[in-house]
Design a protein around this motif. Structure first.
Motif, PDB file in Angstrom:
ATOM      1  N   UNK A  74       0.961  -1.227   0.075  1.00 31.17           N
ATOM      2  CA  UNK A  74       0.032  -0.052   0.156  1.00 31.17           C
ATOM      3  C   UNK A  74       0.836   1.372  -0.040  1.00 31.17           C
ATOM      4  N   UNK A  75       0.649   2.084  -0.991  1.00 30.43           N
ATOM      5  CA  UNK A  75       1.480   3.281  -1.221  1.00 30.43           C
ATOM      6  C   UNK A  75       0.688   4.593  -0.427  1.00 30.43           C
ATOM      7  N   UNK A  76      -0.183   4.308   0.399  1.00 28.53           N
ATOM      8  CA  UNK A  76      -1.023   5.379   0.825  1.00 28.53           C
ATOM      9  C   UNK A  76      -0.081   6.048   2.121  1.00 28.53           C
ATOM     10  N   UNK A  77      -0.223   7.255   2.154  1.00 34.11           N
ATOM     11  CA  UNK A  77       0.105   8.179   3.229  1.00 34.11           C
ATOM     12  C   UNK A  77      -0.661   9.116   3.810  1.00 34.11           C
ATOM     13  N   UNK A  78      -0.601   9.312   4.932  1.00 35.37           N
ATOM     14  CA  UNK A  78      -1.795  10.244   5.646  1.00 35.37           C
ATOM     15  C   UNK A  78      -1.057  11.595   6.048  1.00 35.37           C
ATOM     16  N   UNK A  92      -8.124  21.710  10.927  1.00 36.80           N
ATOM     17  CA  UNK A  92      -7.518  20.518  10.849  1.00 36.80           C
ATOM     18  C   UNK A  92      -8.023  19.816   9.887  1.00 36.80           C
ATOM     19  N   UNK A  93      -7.158  19.424   9.077  1.00 36.05           N
ATOM     20  CA  UNK A  93      -7.750  18.257   8.181  1.00 36.05           C
ATOM     21  C   UNK A  93      -6.675  17.146   8.053  1.00 36.05           C
ATOM     22  N   UNK A  94      -7.318  15.950   7.858  1.00 38.64           N
ATOM     23  CA  UNK A  94      -6.373  14.566   7.672  1.00 38.64           C
ATOM     24  C   UNK A  94      -6.658  14.111   6.166  1.00 38.64           C
ATOM     25  N   UNK A  95      -5.588  14.179   5.635  1.00 37.77           N
ATOM     26  CA  UNK A  95      -5.646  14.069   4.024  1.00 37.77           C
ATOM     27  C   UNK A  95      -4.763  12.744   3.685  1.00 37.77           C
ATOM     28  N   UNK A  96      -5.478  11.605   2.890  1.00 38.54           N
ATOM     29  CA  UNK A  96      -4.633  10.571   2.557  1.00 38.54           C
ATOM     30  C   UNK A  96      -4.518  10.782   1.072  1.00 38.54           C
ATOM     31  N   UNK A  97      -3.051  10.452   0.814  1.00 37.31           N
ATOM     32  CA  UNK A  97      -2.554  10.382  -0.672  1.00 37.31           C
ATOM     33  C   UNK A  97      -2.435   8.871  -1.027  1.00 37.31           C
ATOM     34  N   UNK A  98      -2.338   8.613  -2.296  1.00 32.63           N
ATOM     35  CA  UNK A  98      -1.632   7.480  -2.946  1.00 32.63           C
ATOM     36  C   UNK A  98      -0.449   7.932  -3.651  1.00 32.63           C
ATOM     37  N   UNK A  99       0.578   7.684  -3.075  1.00 35.93           N
ATOM     38  CA  UNK A  99       1.836   8.144  -4.007  1.00 35.93           C
ATOM     39  C   UNK A  99       3.135   7.619  -3.235  1.00 35.93           C
ATOM     40  N   UNK A 100       4.193   7.390  -4.010  1.00 38.02           N
ATOM     41  CA  UNK A 100       5.484   6.902  -3.799  1.00 38.02           C
ATOM     42  C   UNK A 100       5.945   8.274  -3.333  1.00 38.02           C
ATOM     43  N   UNK A 101       5.779   9.252  -3.743  1.00 38.50           N
ATOM     44  CA  UNK A 101       6.331  10.636  -3.275  1.00 38.50           C
ATOM     45  C   UNK A 101       5.912  11.122  -2.029  1.00 38.50           C
ATOM     46  N   UNK A 122       0.895  27.998   0.422  1.00 41.09           N
ATOM     47  CA  UNK A 122       1.382  29.266  -0.146  1.00 41.09           C
ATOM     48  C   UNK A 122       0.413  29.835  -1.291  1.00 41.09           C
ATOM     49  N   UNK A 123       0.137  28.814  -2.150  1.00 40.28           N
ATOM     50  CA  UNK A 123      -0.687  29.350  -3.530  1.00 40.28           C
ATOM     51  C   UNK A 123      -2.038  29.795  -3.056  1.00 40.28           C
ATOM     52  N   UNK A 124      -2.484  29.464  -1.766  1.00 36.92           N
ATOM     53  CA  UNK A 124      -3.786  29.937  -1.501  1.00 36.92           C
ATOM     54  C   UNK A 124      -3.887  30.843  -0.139  1.00 36.92           C
ATOM     55  N   UNK A 125      -2.467  31.042   0.150  1.00 35.43           N
ATOM     56  CA  UNK A 125      -2.512  32.517   1.185  1.00 35.43           C
ATOM     57  C   UNK A 125      -2.732  32.057   2.550  1.00 35.43           C
ATOM     58  N   UNK A 126      -2.228  30.745   2.800  1.00 36.35           N
ATOM     59  CA  UNK A 126      -2.389  29.864   4.142  1.00 36.35           C
ATOM     60  C   UNK A 126      -1.075  29.743   4.804  1.00 36.35           C
ATOM     61  N   UNK A 127      -1.075  29.848   5.900  1.00 37.22           N
ATOM     62  CA  UNK A 127      -0.231  29.351   6.694  1.00 37.22           C
ATOM     63  C   UNK A 127      -0.155  28.047   7.505  1.00 37.22           C
ATOM     64  N   UNK A 128       0.756  27.290   7.403  1.00 35.97           N
ATOM     65  CA  UNK A 128       0.742  25.887   8.206  1.00 35.97           C
ATOM     66  C   UNK A 128       1.092  25.921   9.747  1.00 35.97           C
ATOM     67  N   UNK A 129       0.338  25.639  10.482  1.00 35.08           N
ATOM     68  CA  UNK A 129       0.347  25.790  12.210  1.00 35.08           C
ATOM     69  C   UNK A 129       0.944  24.351  12.642  1.00 35.08           C
ATOM     70  N   UNK A 130       0.858  23.375  11.825  1.00 37.91           N
ATOM     71  CA  UNK A 130       0.930  22.009  12.279  1.00 37.91           C
ATOM     72  C   UNK A 130       1.096  21.142  11.173  1.00 37.91           C
ATOM     73  N   UNK A 131       1.782  20.170  11.300  1.00 38.15           N
ATOM     74  CA  UNK A 131       1.821  19.119   9.934  1.00 38.15           C
ATOM     75  C   UNK A 131       2.557  17.793  10.657  1.00 38.15           C
ATOM     76  N   UNK A 132       1.838  16.533  10.347  1.00 43.70           N
ATOM     77  CA  UNK A 132       2.737  15.403  10.703  1.00 43.70           C
ATOM     78  C   UNK A 132       2.203  14.482   9.666  1.00 43.70           C
ATOM     79  N   UNK A 133       2.886  13.157   9.285  1.00 44.26           N
ATOM     80  CA  UNK A 133       2.606  12.184   8.326  1.00 44.26           C
ATOM     81  C   UNK A 133       3.047  10.938   8.744  1.00 44.26           C
ATOM     82  N   UNK A 134       2.375   9.955   8.190  1.00 44.38           N
ATOM     83  CA  UNK A 134       2.703   8.777   8.484  1.00 44.38           C
ATOM     84  C   UNK A 134       2.460   7.945   7.361  1.00 44.38           C
ATOM     85  N   UNK A 135       3.040   6.824   6.801  1.00 45.02           N
ATOM     86  CA  UNK A 135       2.640   5.771   5.861  1.00 45.02           C
ATOM     87  C   UNK A 135       1.571   4.926   6.736  1.00 45.02           C
TER      88      UNK A 135
END
Length: 297
Positions: free
Chosen positions: A218-222, A252-261, A272-285
């Motif tokens: 499974x190449x998904x990452x959240x 706060x959003x939980x987004x799941x992607x399908x990518x090896x990248x 940046x493109x939408x004029x937002x700032x990121x206050x927190x970010x974490x990821x896990x496969x």
């Protein structure tokens, strides 16, 4: 097929413990049976071994109809229940000799069985003198004594220390080479080290039935991300490779992607493109553990 379960349901008064469950298993498969407490695992195992009957459905073990011929089926099934039923006033060797008589097994098999489960140093003791881990080994010895074609193990590694865990996992894997093994556990590393296939059950329904290799590919990452402002749901769809998303709370959003990248740079670019700032970010496969939590939460 060694096991074939078709449309099995079981109701206790007003509670539906199993809801139209179907699966099959072949010789040489080791299957991890996963689910939260109360999901229906033990009920399914008791039905497979002929100890209780379902309200509906069919169960075959090695082409024997378990519901019509439970005693015939039990001759080829090794079963270790969740609450290991032992005659604790008996000596280890005496207990296994008693079982050998019941199963009409040559008593010469007892010594090799004791050695196989690592009980040699404790075989002279009474069962009530053993630690919980060694009592669990006695239960496992009882399950494999008659060389069954199918092994049903409900929480087989309960009470084992880390060294014992390694030994019993290796034994289960070895047994799975020429038997069908279905075992339940809450330890995900156990499943990943031993199993060929995974069944996940929730509220009496099978949610996942996949080969472990498929899940590991499974190449998904959240990515869990918190922005400084609210965004519209449709904005998330601008991100590439999105499989699913959920607004947990406020920004706060939980987004799941399908990518090896690694998709974190894409999320930064998006902000940046939408004029937002990121206050927190974490990821896990996605792992078996995260998949289990996602499905059974």
């Amino acid at each position: 097929m060694s096991i074939k379960v078709t449309s099995v349901s079981k109701i206790y008064k007003t509670q539906k413990a199993l809801d139209n469950v179907s699966f099959s298993a072949n010789k040489g498969e080791v299957i991890g049976f996963l689910g939260p407490n109360g999901a229906g695992k033990s009920t399914m195992m008791k039905i497979l071994t002929g100890f209780i009957k379902p309200n509906a459905g069919e169960v075959f073990v090695d082409e024997i109809d378990v519901l019509q011929n439970p005693l015939e089926a039990q001759k080829i099934i090794g079963y270790l229940p969740e609450h290991n039923p032992l005659y604790r006033d008996m000596y280890v060797r005496e207990y296994l000799q008693f079982l050998a008589t019941i199963f009409k097994v040559d008593k010469s098999q007892i010594a090799s069985c004791i050695e196989r489960v690592g009980l040699t140093s404790e075989a002279h003791k009474k069962i009530n003198q053993l630690s919980k881990g060694y009592q669990q080994r006695v239960g496992l010895a009882a399950a494999i004594l008659h060389n069954p074609k199918v092994l049903i193990l409900d929480e087989p590694t309960t009470g084992l220390d880390p060294n014992q865990l390694v030994e019993i996992r290796a034994l289960i894997k070895e047994l799975g080479k020429d038997k069908t093994v279905l075992f339940s556990t809450h330890i995900m590393q156990e499943v990943e080290s031993v199993c060929d296939r995974v069944l996940i059950i929730k509220k009496g329904k099978i949610m996942i039935d996949k080969k472990l290799s498929e899940l590991q590919e499974n190449k998904q990452q959240t990515i869990d991300v918190t922005f400084d402002n609210k965004i519209q749901e449709q904005w998330i769809n601008k991100l590439p490779n999105v499989v699913s998303y959920k607004n947990n709370y406020d920004n706060n959003w939980c987004i799941t992607f399908e990518s090896e990248e690694d998709m974190r740079p894409k999320v930064f670019d998006f902000s940046q493109e939408n004029g937002l700032k990121i206050l927190g970010l974490n990821t896990q496969n996605k792992t078996l553990e995260t998949l289990f939590r996602e499905i059974t939460a």
